[in-house]
Design a protein around this motif. Structure first.
Motif, PDB file in Angstrom:
ATOM      1  N   PRO A  33     -51.521 -12.266  23.110  1.00  0.00           N
ATOM      2  CA  PRO A  33     -50.308 -11.570  22.658  1.00  0.00           C
ATOM      3  C   PRO A  33     -49.851 -10.471  23.629  1.00  0.00           C
ATOM      4  N   GLU A  34     -50.808  -9.758  24.215  1.00  0.00           N
ATOM      5  CA  GLU A  34     -50.461  -8.718  25.182  1.00  0.00           C
ATOM      6  C   GLU A  34     -49.810  -9.336  26.419  1.00  0.00           C
ATOM      7  N   TRP A  35     -50.352 -10.453  26.893  1.00  0.00           N
ATOM      8  CA  TRP A  35     -49.783 -11.127  28.062  1.00  0.00           C
ATOM      9  C   TRP A  35     -48.366 -11.610  27.761  1.00  0.00           C
ATOM     10  N   VAL A  36     -48.169 -12.158  26.567  1.00  0.00           N
ATOM     11  CA  VAL A  36     -46.838 -12.641  26.183  1.00  0.00           C
ATOM     12  C   VAL A  36     -45.838 -11.490  26.156  1.00  0.00           C
ATOM     13  N   ARG A  37     -46.230 -10.372  25.573  1.00  0.00           N
ATOM     14  CA  ARG A  37     -45.321  -9.206  25.521  1.00  0.00           C
ATOM     15  C   ARG A  37     -44.928  -8.750  26.917  1.00  0.00           C
ATOM     16  N   GLU A  38     -45.867  -8.752  27.832  1.00  0.00           N
ATOM     17  CA  GLU A  38     -45.595  -8.261  29.182  1.00  0.00           C
ATOM     18  C   GLU A  38     -44.880  -9.269  30.070  1.00  0.00           C
ATOM     19  N   ASN A  39     -45.081 -10.557  29.832  1.00  0.00           N
ATOM     20  CA  ASN A  39     -44.577 -11.570  30.755  1.00  0.00           C
ATOM     21  C   ASN A  39     -43.433 -12.425  30.234  1.00  0.00           C
ATOM     22  N   GLN A  41     -40.723 -11.435  28.289  1.00  0.00           N
ATOM     23  CA  GLN A  41     -39.675 -10.607  27.696  1.00  0.00           C
ATOM     24  C   GLN A  41     -38.375 -11.377  27.725  1.00  0.00           C
ATOM     25  N   SER A  42     -37.539 -11.132  26.715  1.00  0.00           N
ATOM     26  CA  SER A  42     -36.257 -11.835  26.706  1.00  0.00           C
ATOM     27  C   SER A  42     -35.399 -11.296  27.839  1.00  0.00           C
TER      28      SER A  42
END
Length: 79
Positions: A33-39, A41-42
């Motif tokens: 989830p942290e990787w998704v938030r950082e990488n 982004q809309s």
């Protein structure tokens, strides 16, 4: 499946133990989830600087006429 270097595995193992969870749980609940938030982004969508004229669409053919056209065409191919 995931493969990591031994040093990374030891770091993840230590972090998981501190939280009282398994490495798999750490990956699913924290790292991914942290990787998704950082990488992921809309990002704003590309907007063209010129306008595109909409082409008129071809008239729609109802299914009866479409099937009749197909029957006629297929009938002509049976020679």
């Amino acid at each position: 499946m995931l493969s990591v270097a031994e040093e990374t595995f030891l770091t993840m193992s230590t972090l998981a133990k501190k939280r009282g969870i398994s490495i798999q749980e750490l990956l699913r609940a924290v790292i991914v989830p942290e990787w998704v938030r950082e990488n992921l982004q809309s990002r704003p969508r590309f907007t063209p600087s010129t306008e595109v004229a909409i082409q008129p669409s071809a008239p729609q053919i109802n299914s009866y006429h479409r099937n009749r056209i197909l029957d006629i065409t297929v009938g002509q191919l049976k020679y």
